[in-house]
Motif scaffolding. Structure first.
Motif, PDB file in Angstrom:
ATOM      1  N   TYR A   8       0.841  -1.188   0.000  1.00 27.89           N
ATOM      2  CA  TYR A   8       0.000   0.000   0.000  1.00 27.89           C
ATOM      3  C   TYR A   8       0.882   1.245   0.000  1.00 27.89           C
ATOM      4  O   TYR A   8       1.808   1.348   0.819  1.00 27.89           O
ATOM      5  CB  TYR A   8      -0.870   0.049   1.263  1.00 27.89           C
ATOM      6  N   ASN A   9       0.599   2.155  -0.908  1.00 29.63           N
ATOM      7  CA  ASN A   9       1.202   3.496  -0.931  1.00 29.63           C
ATOM      8  C   ASN A   9       2.703   3.518  -1.186  1.00 29.63           C
ATOM      9  O   ASN A   9       3.380   4.445  -0.731  1.00 29.63           O
ATOM     10  CB  ASN A   9       0.888   4.248   0.373  1.00 29.63           C
ATOM     11  N   LYS A  34      -6.428   1.995  -4.238  1.00 27.75           N
ATOM     12  CA  LYS A  34      -7.382   2.598  -3.306  1.00 27.75           C
ATOM     13  C   LYS A  34      -8.807   2.113  -3.580  1.00 27.75           C
ATOM     14  O   LYS A  34      -9.573   1.877  -2.643  1.00 27.75           O
ATOM     15  CB  LYS A  34      -7.305   4.118  -3.388  1.00 27.75           C
ATOM     16  N   TYR A  37      -9.994  -0.887  -1.422  1.00 34.56           N
ATOM     17  CA  TYR A  37      -9.873  -0.808   0.027  1.00 34.56           C
ATOM     18  C   TYR A  37     -11.046  -1.422   0.790  1.00 34.56           C
ATOM     19  O   TYR A  37     -10.917  -1.718   1.966  1.00 34.56           O
ATOM     20  CB  TYR A  37      -9.670   0.630   0.487  1.00 34.56           C
ATOM     21  N   PHE A  60      -5.339   6.302   2.944  1.00 34.38           N
ATOM     22  CA  PHE A  60      -4.627   6.561   4.191  1.00 34.38           C
ATOM     23  C   PHE A  60      -3.162   6.813   3.850  1.00 34.38           C
ATOM     24  O   PHE A  60      -2.646   6.315   2.859  1.00 34.38           O
ATOM     25  CB  PHE A  60      -4.784   5.410   5.196  1.00 34.38           C
ATOM     26  N   MET A  64       2.109   0.409   4.061  1.00 38.11           N
ATOM     27  CA  MET A  64       1.553  -0.719   4.802  1.00 38.11           C
ATOM     28  C   MET A  64       1.799  -1.982   3.979  1.00 38.11           C
ATOM     29  O   MET A  64       1.723  -1.954   2.747  1.00 38.11           O
ATOM     30  CB  MET A  64       0.059  -0.534   5.054  1.00 38.11           C
ATOM     31  N   LEU A  92       3.665  -0.281   9.640  1.00 38.66           N
ATOM     32  CA  LEU A  92       2.411  -1.027   9.602  1.00 38.66           C
ATOM     33  C   LEU A  92       2.559  -2.264   8.739  1.00 38.66           C
ATOM     34  O   LEU A  92       2.526  -2.198   7.507  1.00 38.66           O
ATOM     35  CB  LEU A  92       1.276  -0.126   9.101  1.00 38.66           C
ATOM     36  N   SER A 105      -9.124  -3.243   3.975  1.00 38.13           N
ATOM     37  CA  SER A 105      -7.847  -2.540   4.149  1.00 38.13           C
ATOM     38  C   SER A 105      -7.949  -1.377   5.122  1.00 38.13           C
ATOM     39  O   SER A 105      -7.012  -1.121   5.888  1.00 38.13           O
ATOM     40  CB  SER A 105      -7.343  -2.032   2.793  1.00 38.13           C
ATOM     41  N   LEU A 106      -9.060  -0.673   5.114  1.00 45.46           N
ATOM     42  CA  LEU A 106      -9.240   0.465   6.022  1.00 45.46           C
ATOM     43  C   LEU A 106      -9.318  -0.005   7.468  1.00 45.46           C
ATOM     44  O   LEU A 106      -8.724   0.610   8.368  1.00 45.46           O
ATOM     45  CB  LEU A 106     -10.503   1.244   5.642  1.00 45.46           C
ATOM     46  N   HIS A 109      -5.819  -1.185   8.506  1.00 43.88           N
ATOM     47  CA  HIS A 109      -4.965  -0.020   8.728  1.00 43.88           C
ATOM     48  C   HIS A 109      -5.267   0.619  10.082  1.00 43.88           C
ATOM     49  O   HIS A 109      -4.353   0.945  10.847  1.00 43.88           O
ATOM     50  CB  HIS A 109      -5.153   1.005   7.598  1.00 43.88           C
ATOM     51  N   GLU A 110      -6.543   0.770  10.400  1.00 48.98           N
ATOM     52  CA  GLU A 110      -6.940   1.363  11.684  1.00 48.98           C
ATOM     53  C   GLU A 110      -6.416   0.528  12.850  1.00 48.98           C
ATOM     54  O   GLU A 110      -5.870   1.063  13.817  1.00 48.98           O
ATOM     55  CB  GLU A 110      -8.461   1.466  11.760  1.00 48.98           C
ATOM     56  N   LEU A 113      -2.570   0.817  13.052  1.00 48.17           N
ATOM     57  CA  LEU A 113      -2.191   2.150  13.517  1.00 48.17           C
ATOM     58  C   LEU A 113      -2.408   2.272  15.027  1.00 48.17           C
ATOM     59  O   LEU A 113      -1.557   2.792  15.754  1.00 48.17           O
ATOM     60  CB  LEU A 113      -2.984   3.211  12.765  1.00 48.17           C
TER      61      LEU A 113
END
Length: 135
Positions: A8-9, A34, A37, A60, A64, A92, A105-106, A109-110, A113
């Motif tokens: 990711y990213n 994205k 996600y 985000f 990750m 992450l 994925s969201l 990620h939460e 994090l």
């Protein structure tokens, strides 16, 4: 199954380094877009059916990784190679589990994090069975 790394990213210059490390470890890299996600992590890793979702919200920040289908030795070798590389630290990281394969994925990620923030501050991580209801 062949070891798989969901990324990711990652900027292009880092992604090529990640792919080289993965190739040396017998893994392949799959860039998660994205728009994907909302798909379950298990779906992105090929362990459960695909869903026709389309995410168009905010992404985000930050890098990750999700690691799937690694043996213990492969995982150890990959993480060692990752640390030795010139890539920036990736705070992450997760391994695909029965518990998180249904998360998107969201949500993952939460959860990562929150875990990372708790570890950095020395605050105990409260046990939870999944991502919080707030996010």
């Amino acid at each position: 199954m062949q070891p798989l790394i969901l990324s990711y990213n990652f900027p292009a210059k880092y992604l090529s380094k990640l792919r080289m490390i993965a190739m040396k470890c017998g893994a392949r890299v799959r860039v998660v877009e994205k728009r994907e996600y909302l798909d379950p992590i298990g779906s992105l890793c090929g362990v459960c059916g695909a869903f026709e979702t389309m995410y168009d919200g905010e992404g985000f920040p930050g890098l990750m990784l999700v690691l799937a289908h690694f043996s213990d030795a492969q995982l150890s070798g990959f993480l060692q190679a990752l640390r030795a590389s010139k890539l920036p630290p990736i705070a992450l990281k997760a391994v695909l589990t029965e518990e998180n394969k249904g998360w998107n994925s969201l949500e993952l990620h939460e959860a990562l994090l929150e875990e990372h923030t708790a570890m950095q501050s020395g605050t105990p991580i409260h046990e939870q069975s999944g991502p919080s209801e707030n996010g």
